[in-house]
Structures are given as C-alpha cells and as structure tokens.
Write an enzyme that holds these catalytic residues in place. Structure first.
Site, PDB file in Angstrom:
ATOM      1  N   THR A 124       0.803  -1.219   0.000  1.00  0.00           N
ATOM      2  CA  THR A 124       0.000   0.000   0.000  1.00  0.00           C
ATOM      3  C   THR A 124       0.840   1.274   0.000  1.00  0.00           C
ATOM      4  O   THR A 124       1.930   1.301   0.592  1.00  0.00           O
ATOM      5  CB  THR A 124      -0.905   0.023   1.246  1.00  0.00           C
ATOM      6  OG1 THR A 124      -1.393   1.337   1.451  1.00  0.00           O
ATOM      7  CG2 THR A 124      -0.161  -0.398   2.501  1.00  0.00           C
ATOM      8  N   GLU A 126       0.262   3.619   1.790  1.00  0.00           N
ATOM      9  CA  GLU A 126       0.368   4.027   3.198  1.00  0.00           C
ATOM     10  C   GLU A 126       1.762   3.732   3.761  1.00  0.00           C
ATOM     11  O   GLU A 126       2.150   4.295   4.775  1.00  0.00           O
ATOM     12  CB  GLU A 126      -0.690   3.308   4.039  1.00  0.00           C
ATOM     13  CG  GLU A 126      -2.094   3.860   3.872  1.00  0.00           C
ATOM     14  CD  GLU A 126      -2.317   5.170   4.622  1.00  0.00           C
ATOM     15  OE1 GLU A 126      -1.949   5.242   5.798  1.00  0.00           O
ATOM     16  OE2 GLU A 126      -2.841   6.112   4.012  1.00  0.00           O
ATOM     17  N   TYR A 148      -1.975   0.027  10.733  1.00  0.00           N
ATOM     18  CA  TYR A 148      -2.255  -0.623   9.437  1.00  0.00           C
ATOM     19  C   TYR A 148      -1.002  -0.617   8.571  1.00  0.00           C
ATOM     20  O   TYR A 148      -0.580  -1.648   8.029  1.00  0.00           O
ATOM     21  CB  TYR A 148      -3.403   0.127   8.726  1.00  0.00           C
ATOM     22  CG  TYR A 148      -3.555  -0.237   7.269  1.00  0.00           C
ATOM     23  CD1 TYR A 148      -4.283  -1.359   6.886  1.00  0.00           C
ATOM     24  CD2 TYR A 148      -2.957   0.532   6.265  1.00  0.00           C
ATOM     25  CE1 TYR A 148      -4.413  -1.712   5.547  1.00  0.00           C
ATOM     26  CE2 TYR A 148      -3.080   0.187   4.923  1.00  0.00           C
ATOM     27  CZ  TYR A 148      -3.810  -0.940   4.574  1.00  0.00           C
ATOM     28  OH  TYR A 148      -3.930  -1.275   3.249  1.00  0.00           O
ATOM     29  N   LYS A 152       1.452  -3.603   7.253  1.00  0.00           N
ATOM     30  CA  LYS A 152       1.640  -3.820   5.808  1.00  0.00           C
ATOM     31  C   LYS A 152       3.125  -3.722   5.425  1.00  0.00           C
ATOM     32  O   LYS A 152       3.561  -4.343   4.461  1.00  0.00           O
ATOM     33  CB  LYS A 152       0.818  -2.802   5.015  1.00  0.00           C
ATOM     34  CG  LYS A 152      -0.668  -3.159   4.910  1.00  0.00           C
ATOM     35  CD  LYS A 152      -0.881  -4.235   3.838  1.00  0.00           C
ATOM     36  CE  LYS A 152      -2.335  -4.476   3.524  1.00  0.00           C
ATOM     37  NZ  LYS A 152      -2.540  -5.374   2.387  1.00  0.00           N
TER      38      LYS A 152
HETATM   39  O1  G4F Z   1     -10.870   6.475   1.991  1.00  0.00           O
HETATM   40  P1  G4F Z   1      -9.917   6.373   3.102  1.00  0.00           P
HETATM   41  O2  G4F Z   1     -10.431   5.775   4.374  1.00  0.00           O
HETATM   42  O3  G4F Z   1      -8.682   5.584   2.534  1.00  0.00           O
HETATM   43  P2  G4F Z   1      -7.159   5.506   3.046  1.00  0.00           P
HETATM   44  O4  G4F Z   1      -7.034   5.684   4.492  1.00  0.00           O
HETATM   45  O5  G4F Z   1      -6.341   6.411   2.170  1.00  0.00           O
HETATM   46  O6  G4F Z   1      -6.794   3.985   2.754  1.00  0.00           O
HETATM   47  C1  G4F Z   1      -7.130   3.328   1.536  1.00  0.00           C
HETATM   48  O7  G4F Z   1      -6.064   3.445   0.616  1.00  0.00           O
HETATM   49  C2  G4F Z   1      -4.831   2.830   1.035  1.00  0.00           C
HETATM   50  C3  G4F Z   1      -3.812   3.023  -0.097  1.00  0.00           C
HETATM   51  O8  G4F Z   1      -3.341   4.338  -0.110  1.00  0.00           O
HETATM   52  C4  G4F Z   1      -5.073   1.348   1.340  1.00  0.00           C
HETATM   53  F1  G4F Z   1      -3.934   0.765   1.739  1.00  0.00           F
HETATM   54  C5  G4F Z   1      -6.146   1.199   2.405  1.00  0.00           C
HETATM   55  O9  G4F Z   1      -6.430  -0.171   2.640  1.00  0.00           O
HETATM   56  C6  G4F Z   1      -7.419   1.874   1.889  1.00  0.00           C
HETATM   57  O10 G4F Z   1      -7.855   1.186   0.738  1.00  0.00           O
HETATM   58  O11 G4F Z   1      -9.341   7.809   3.470  1.00  0.00           O
HETATM   59  C7  G4F Z   1      -8.778   8.667   2.493  1.00  0.00           C
HETATM   60  C8  G4F Z   1      -8.515  10.033   3.117  1.00  0.00           C
HETATM   61  C9  G4F Z   1      -7.791   9.979   4.457  1.00  0.00           C
HETATM   62  O12 G4F Z   1      -6.825  10.991   4.476  1.00  0.00           O
HETATM   63  C10 G4F Z   1      -8.861  10.279   5.495  1.00  0.00           C
HETATM   64  O13 G4F Z   1      -8.394  10.914   6.673  1.00  0.00           O
HETATM   65  O14 G4F Z   1      -9.789  10.634   3.415  1.00  0.00           O
HETATM   66  C11 G4F Z   1      -9.739  11.225   4.702  1.00  0.00           C
HETATM   67  N1  G4F Z   1     -11.111  11.310   5.199  1.00  0.00           N
HETATM   68  C12 G4F Z   1     -11.770  12.486   5.421  1.00  0.00           C
HETATM   69  N2  G4F Z   1     -13.002  12.231   5.860  1.00  0.00           N
HETATM   70  C13 G4F Z   1     -11.951  10.302   5.494  1.00  0.00           C
HETATM   71  C14 G4F Z   1     -13.152  10.881   5.911  1.00  0.00           C
HETATM   72  N3  G4F Z   1     -11.792   8.951   5.420  1.00  0.00           N
HETATM   73  C15 G4F Z   1     -12.857   8.175   5.744  1.00  0.00           C
HETATM   74  N4  G4F Z   1     -12.729   6.832   5.642  1.00  0.00           N
HETATM   75  N5  G4F Z   1     -14.058   8.713   6.169  1.00  0.00           N
HETATM   76  C16 G4F Z   1     -14.249  10.062   6.275  1.00  0.00           C
HETATM   77  O15 G4F Z   1     -15.328  10.518   6.646  1.00  0.00           O
END
Ligand code: G4F
Length: 342
Positions: A124, A126, A148, A152
């Site tokens: 990832t 990440e 996480y 990974k």
């Molecule tokens: O959609 P996210 O939860 O994805 P995140 O954390 O980037 O992780 C995904 O991508 C990774 C690869 O880069 C994978 F390894 C992992 O398994 C997954 O598929 O969050 C994306 C961004 C973050 O910065 C988070 O803080 O969106 C921001 N965010 C803002 N509001 C939010 C929210 N994330 C989530 N889940 N929910 C919110 O309401």
C-alpha cells in the site's frame, strides 16, 4: 487451465480480479472468512456462482495448508486484510495478526506445499506515510504512520524476504488508492458518492466527514487488477507502484461528486467549522467532525508508476472526474433499482 487462488475475493479488488481472471479462462478459487458479506459485489459484476468459494482465515495456518494442498494453485493473490486505516488505531493487534503475520503464514504454507506457485501481495501507498510533496516511486523510503501501515510494511518485507531467501516467485504492488462503485462505505470516496446521490434525491440531509485537506492519488480499481495480473506474468519477480500520478483533496472529491449529482457547493467557515452549502437551496450538506480524523494522518499521497508503465505496459486510463462521476452514477442506479424492487 490455470488455477488462481484469491484471498479476500469478495472485496473490491478480489471481485474485479475474479472477473478479470475468469475472462482469461482461469479457474478461480475465492477464499474468504465465513460470514463475509461481500457477495453483492460478485452479483453486481455478474460472476456470482462462477468463483469456487472456499473458507479460509489468515489467522489459521491449518486452513491455509489445507486449501493449498487441495487447490495447488498456479497463482495466489493476497487481498485478505484489515484494510481500514482508522480502525487499525482501535485494533492494532488484530490488524498486525492479519496484515503482517497472516502473510507470513501464507508464505510459509506456499514454501512447504506449492513453492512453484506465483504469489502477489497487495502492499500500500500508506507505507510511505507523509514524506513531502514529491511523487513516490519504488526507491522512496517508507515512513508508515498507522498500525495498518506498519503491519503492511512487515508484510511487504516478508514477501521480499521469501523471494530472496527461498527463491519464491513473490511480488508486491504498492497500490495507491483505487476506488470504484464496489468500494465499502467505510472509505471516503464511496461514502461521499453514496451521500451525494441520496442527498440529491432527498433521501439524506448531509454527510459528515473528517480531514478535507488530505490528498490522495485516486485511480479506478477495475483497471488496477490488470496491473496486478501483469506483474505475475513477468519472467522475473519484482515490485511495482500502481498509481495515476495525480493527487486531489477530499474537498475536491466532494465538489466533483456533488456536481455529478447536480448540486453546486459553496464552502463556508474553517477547520472543524467548515461546511459545504448547496448553492441553490442554501442548505448545509457537508459537515466536518473530529470523529473522522485519525490520531496520525498521511496528508498527501501521489505515486509515480513509470516502472509499471515501462515494464508492464500498464497505464491507468480513468481520470479523476470520470471516476467520481461513474461512482455517483452507480449510486443513482442502485437507488433506481431499489425503487423498482419495492
Ligand atoms: O478512503 P480512506 O479511508 O482511505 P485511506 O485511508 O487512504 O486507505 C485506503 O487506501 C490505502 C492506499 O493508499 C489502502 F492501503 C487502504 O487499505 C485503503 O484502501 O481515506 C482517504 C482520506 C484519508 O486521508 C482520510 O483521513 O480521506 C480522509 N477522510 C476524510 N473524511 C476520510 C473521511 N476517510 C474516511 N474513511 N471517512 C471520512 O469521513
């Protein structure tokens, strides 16, 4: 006929890869934990019943050995993981058990049962953490910022280690965010796309999110699975980044999703007080809450997939606005289908 084993086959990537491999004539075995609820994805892709399902838990070495002995796969794709970054802060030990040691259990079983099988590990973006504004490539140092990502990172290096120590054909794709209508609503893109469609239809008042300034390199998952497959077809095992090379804020994703749903937004306020207001109605449709912030955030991710472009001939085609629009359209069709089925 080649045989592929996909762990986490009912997740977004597992479902798209299953469809892709079935299209190539593979016999596909999908391994998931009992009670996994992602069967709707296979249904939406029209492949329900075409993947041979087996029950497998990466916490249980016996399960893994039994599955490998029975199937003797040519290719193994590992998507089984606790994949929610925020949840890993609440469940750091379980996340490590599955995402880190789970991969070691799998590799050990491969080494003993079917050492000629080719193994793919979903690493990832990440892993990089926040390491400045430059695009990350395969030589950029890792600075993981969540349980996480730390787990990974272990999985990444143990895969490289089994390649070096035992000569296994084992590769890692460093995957930047890849999205689609098949994403779970725990992830911000699907949460926003679903909300934009429901708000536009008057079925939801607002959506509450976290950090609006986080930047992600968002590609279309349906295309990424081909890159993964191509990695396993090369004569020599190697690791590659799959990414679009572009990055956008969560705020931009929200604007694009609401625009695709016919709602023009204006932003008011700052920080936790920032709100997205529908220009036509004056109603607040987006709010920010601390609840969706993480104890440590990766502020910006942007990948450089030149190596995959040059060596695999893989290139992402779907651009940001098109990706957002296709996700919102899928939400509208789901709402329409629900109406018909009532
Ligand atoms: O959609 P996210 O939860 O994805 P995140 O954390 O980037 O992780 C995904 O991508 C990774 C690869 O880069 C994978 F390894 C992992 O398994 C997954 O598929 O969050 C994306 C961004 C973050 O910065 C988070 O803080 O969106 C921001 N965010 C803002 N509001 C939010 C929210 N994330 C989530 N889940 N929910 C919110 O309401």
């Amino acid at each position: 006929m080649k045989k592929a084993l996909i762990t986490g086959s009912r997740g977004q990537d597992g479902s798209y890869l299953s469809r892709f491999l079935l299209g190539k004539g593979y016999k596909v075995y999908g391994a998931d934990r009992g009670g996994d609820t992602g069967i709707w994805r296979l249904r939406e892709l029209g492949i329900e019943g075409k993947v041979k399902e087996i029950s497998l838990d990466l916490l249980e070495p016996t399960n893994i050995m039994d599955a490998l002995e029975k199937i003797r796969p040519d290719e193994i794709y590992n998507f089984a993981a606790q994949s929610i970054v925020k949840l890993s802060f609440d469940q750091p030990v379980l996340t490590g058990e599955i995402n880190a040691l789970g991969v070691t259990r799998l590799l050990e079983a491969i080494r003993k049962v079917c050492p000629r099988a080719r193994f793919f590990q979903a690493s990832t973006a990440e892993l990089f953490g926040s390491t400045g504004s430059a695009q990350r490539n395969e030589t950029t140092a890792f600075h993981p910022k969540s349980p996480y990502a730390v787990a990974k990172l272990y999985a990444h290096w143990i895969t490289v280690n089994y390649r070096q120590a035992y000569g296994l054909y084992a590769v890692c794709a460093i995957l930047f965010n890849h999205e689609s209508p098949l994403r779970g609503e725990e992830f911000v893109t699907r949460k926003i796309a679903a909300a934009a469609a429901r708000i536009s239809r008057g079925l939801q008042q607002k959506v509450v999110v976290g950090n609006l300034d986080a930047c992600r390199d968002w590609g279309y998952a349906g295309e990424y699975v081909e890159g993964m497959w191509r990695m396993l077809q090369k004569p020599k095992a190697d690791d590659y980044i799959l990414a679009t090379g572009k990055t956008h804020t969560v705020r931009e994703f929200i604007e694009a999703a609401f625009a695709a749903a016919g709602i023009k937004l204006a932003w008011r306020g700052k920080g936790l007080g920032e709100k997205g207001v529908a220009s036509a109605s004056g109603k607040t449709v987006v709010e920010v809450s601390k609840d969706f912030y993480r104890p440590a955030e990766v502020e910006r991710l942007q990948g450089n997939s030149s190596k995959a472009v040059n060596k695999l001939g893989w290139k992402p085609k779907t651009k940001f606005k098109k990706l957002v629009a296709l996700m919102v359209e899928a939400e509208f069709s789901r709402l329409d289908k629900k109406k018909v089925n009532l």
